[in-house]
Design an enzyme around this catalytic site. Structure first.
Site, PDB file in Angstrom:
ATOM      1  CD  GLU A  36      -1.872   1.500   3.002  1.00 42.72           C
ATOM      2  OE1 GLU A  36      -1.112   2.240   3.660  1.00 42.72           O
ATOM      3  OE2 GLU A  36      -2.834   0.910   3.506  1.00 42.72           O
TER       4      GLU A  36
ATOM      5  CG  ASP B 232      -5.010  -1.870  -0.007  1.00 45.25           C
ATOM      6  OD1 ASP B 232      -4.355  -2.926   0.167  1.00 45.25           O
ATOM      7  OD2 ASP B 232      -5.031  -0.948   0.826  1.00 45.25           O
TER       8      ASP B 232
END
Length: 365
Positions: free
Chosen positions: A74, A131
């Site tokens: 991330e 993500d």
């Protein structure tokens, strides 16, 4: 490995063109659509240097200063995106080199999620975080198009295909994004599948569609919107960070996680705003909740409505400010206009919000 990170295997000029076109044209068949961002030039050199000097090592490792100084996919993705927004190709290349050599070591093409400087080996958990993969692929694709650099475009396509192959799952009529390729599916846990709605980086999905059109990315983001509406339909009107979709039923807090709207979910409204989805009714309800006369940005139990922790860092305070600007044109308060980096995560949210303000809402600043 560093050498191969710099050597394109094939040239894909058509893909660069497709990314530029689809980021501007993909829309929902319903009322919502994803509006593209220009990105480049939306973070000032001064703000980026304040961030880079504090959180990005010369090796290209983005450091999570509130989490044992680990790095994660991330953070690498956010670092790439902010370097692109600042137009800093040198830092972008450094961050990409670290990401490629240290995290992109799985056989399936996804990135391992965590790199720990205090552990030997540095990788102790080889699972991915979807993500992070999305952020990396999105930043690479946008950089490849902006800078006409096919190395980045090729790498973005490879990663997008891996995300589509390993993390998309059908459940109860929805096509969802699993938080990781392992441990979250219906066959992995009794309350599975489990999702995290903050992993839906809405602005990235049209780009994924250009990179890997064989997967139903429009369906993914559209179903994510529907799931968010379902998850915010209760009395408290906040989604839990970790949500069970067991048997395709109404979303509920997943077992083994606090039933909280927490550090993950508080970025959902920012992702919606960055995708241009300002017409979502839930955003107005959240704006009211986050107002100064109410509870402000906080970690909240989604079952009881009880506030566990109020979040006052500048980066968190910027979230209701950018929400009020986007919805009502409210000027950003003076104390929030000058970047004062503190910890990695709120500082990152601050620059993502300020980038959006500079591009879409300059009248607020």
């Amino acid at each position: 490995m560093t050498v191969s990170a710099h050597r394109p295997k094939r040239i894909l000029p058509w893909l660069v063109t497709a990314i530029l076109i689809l980021t501007g044209t993909m829309a929902s068949s319903q009322t919502l659509s994803v509006q593209p961002l220009n990105l480049v030039g939306t973070v000032s050199a001064a703000d980026w240097e304040a961030y880079r000097s504090r959180f990005v090592e010369d090796s290209g490792r983005v450091v999570d200063t509130a989490n044992g100084n680990i790095s994660h996919s991330e953070g690498q993705g956010y670092g790439l995106l902010l370097a692109l927004a600042a137009g800093d190709r040198r830092s972008f290349e450094q961050i990409w080199n670290f990401t490629f050599t240290e995290l992109l070591i799985r056989d399936d093409g996804l990135a391992v999620w965590k790199w720990d400087p205090s552990s030997k080996p540095r990788i102790t958990d080889r699972n991915n975080a979807t993500d992070g993969d999305l952020l990396i692929a999105y930043a690479l694709a946008r950089a490849g198009a902006a800078w006409q650099e096919t190395r980045y475009t090729n790498a973005a396509q490879k990663l997008a295909k891996a995300i589509g192959k390993s993390t998309l799952s059908r459940t109860g009529g929805s096509l969802v994004l699993l938080p990781g390729s392992q441990g979250f599916g219906a066959g992995d846990r009794p309350d599975g599948p489990v999702i995290n709605l903050s992993y839906w980086i809405f602005e990235a999905f049209p780009v994924m569609a250009a990179l890997a059109p064989e997967y139903e990315w429009t369906r993914v983001w559209r179903d994510g919107v529907l799931l968010l509406q379902q998850a915010t339909s209760g009395r408290v009107r906040l989604p839990a960070d970790w949500i069970s979709l067991q048997n395709g039923l109404q979303p509920k807090p997943a077992d083994g996680f606090p039933p909280e709207f927490g550090y993950n979910s508080l970025r959902i409204p920012l992702y919606l705003l960055r995708a241009g989805m300002t017409e979502m009714e839930w955003l107005r309800a959240l704006k009211q909740r986050w107002s100064a006369e109410n509870e402000g940005v906080a970690v909240v139990n989604v079952v009881t409505g009880q506030v566990r922790e109020r979040l006052t860092d500048q980066g968190y305070a910027m979230l209701p400010a950018v929400l009020a600007c986007a919805l009502d044109g409210t000027p950003i308060p003076e104390p929030l206009r000058t970047f004062e980096p503190s910890l990695y995560y709120p500082s990152t949210l601050y620059l993502l919000a300020k980038s959006l303000l500079g591009e879409k809402y300059p009248q607020c600043v």
